[in-house]
Design an enzyme around this catalytic site. Structure first.
Site, PDB file in Angstrom:
ATOM      1  N   SER A  66      58.021  88.896  26.628  1.00  0.00           N
ATOM      2  CA  SER A  66      57.815  87.739  25.602  1.00  0.00           C
ATOM      3  C   SER A  66      58.789  87.988  24.399  1.00  0.00           C
ATOM      4  O   SER A  66      59.946  87.765  24.443  1.00  0.00           O
ATOM      5  CB  SER A  66      56.597  87.546  25.246  1.00  0.00           C
ATOM      6  OG  SER A  66      56.339  86.137  24.736  1.00  0.00           O
ATOM      7  N   HIS A  71      58.385  86.658   9.667  1.00  0.00           N
ATOM      8  CA  HIS A  71      58.929  85.458   8.612  1.00  0.00           C
ATOM      9  C   HIS A  71      58.522  86.169   7.229  1.00  0.00           C
ATOM     10  O   HIS A  71      57.474  86.445   6.980  1.00  0.00           O
ATOM     11  CB  HIS A  71      58.071  84.136   8.639  1.00  0.00           C
ATOM     12  CG  HIS A  71      58.127  83.563   9.919  1.00  0.00           C
ATOM     13  ND1 HIS A  71      59.090  82.964  10.388  1.00  0.00           N
ATOM     14  CD2 HIS A  71      57.373  83.753  11.190  1.00  0.00           C
ATOM     15  CE1 HIS A  71      59.123  82.627  11.875  1.00  0.00           C
ATOM     16  NE2 HIS A  71      58.008  82.905  12.171  1.00  0.00           N
ATOM     17  N   CYS A  86      53.136  90.115  27.567  1.00  0.00           N
ATOM     18  CA  CYS A  86      52.283  90.225  28.813  1.00  0.00           C
ATOM     19  C   CYS A  86      52.089  91.511  29.297  1.00  0.00           C
ATOM     20  O   CYS A  86      51.510  91.871  30.281  1.00  0.00           O
ATOM     21  CB  CYS A  86      52.683  89.308  30.101  1.00  0.00           C
ATOM     22  SG  CYS A  86      54.733  89.617  30.394  1.00  0.00           S
TER      23      CYS A  86
END
Length: 144
Positions: A66, A71, A86
Site C-alpha cells: 500500500s 506530513h 495489507c
C-alpha cells in the site's frame, strides 16, 4: 485485510521538520524498518498554502502492500505518519523508529483494521501466482 497505523508526533524541533534530506530518508528507510517492499521512489513536496502557518513538507512512498505517508508542520512542531498495508507489521517497531528519528516521546497512535471482507488472501494461491509470473516474463520478453 488492511491495517492502518496513524501516528501524530508532537513537540519536535523545528529544524528536524524543515530538514528535507531527513524527511526523505524517513520515507526511504521506513519500508525496510517495518518489513515492507518499496516499489516507488520517494515523493516529497514543500507545501505552501494560503495560510503560511500550514506550510510544511508532505510526502509518500508506495510499498507493494500500500503506502507510507508523512506530513510535517514545523510551525506546530508536529509530524503525522500513516502506514497502510495489507501485510501485518510491528506497530511497536514503527513507533520506535518515529520516536527515534523525530526525537520525541510525545506520540499519539491509532490502529485500524480495514477491508475485513477483502477477497485478497494472506498467501497467494500457488497456481495463480505461477501463472501471473509466467505472464510477466512473457510480457517482458515481448517488450525487448
Amino acid at each position: 485485510m488492511l491495517v492502518h497505523l496513524m501516528l501524530e508526533l508532537y513537540n519536535i524541533d523545528r529544524g528536524i521538520l524543515e530538514n528535507e534530506p531527513l524527511l526523505r530518508r524517513v520515507l526511504t528507510e521506513y519500508p525496510d524498518r517495518v518489513g515492507m517492499e518499496k516499489v516507488s521512489p520517494v515523493h516529497l513536496y514543500d507545501i505552501e498554502t494560503s495560510n503560511p502557518l500550514d506550510a510544511g513538507m508532505s510526502g509518500f512512498v508506495v510499498i507493494a502492500q500500500s503506502h507510507i505517508s508523512l506530513h510535517a508542520w514545523p510551525e506546530y512542531g508536529e509530524v503525522d505518519i500513516d502506514i497502510c498495508s495489507c501485510k501485518e507489521f510491528s506497530q511497536e517497531d514503527a513507533i520506535a523508529y518515529a520516536k527515534e528519528i523525530f526525537q520525541t516521546d510525545d506520540v499519539e497512535s491509532h490502529f485500524v483494521v480495514r477491508a475485513t471482507r477483502s477477497l485478497r488472501p494472506d498467501e497467494p494461491d500457488p497456481a495463480r501466482l505461477e501463472a501471473a509470473l509466467a505472464a510477466r516474463r512473457k510480457k517482458a520478453t515481448e517488450v525487448r
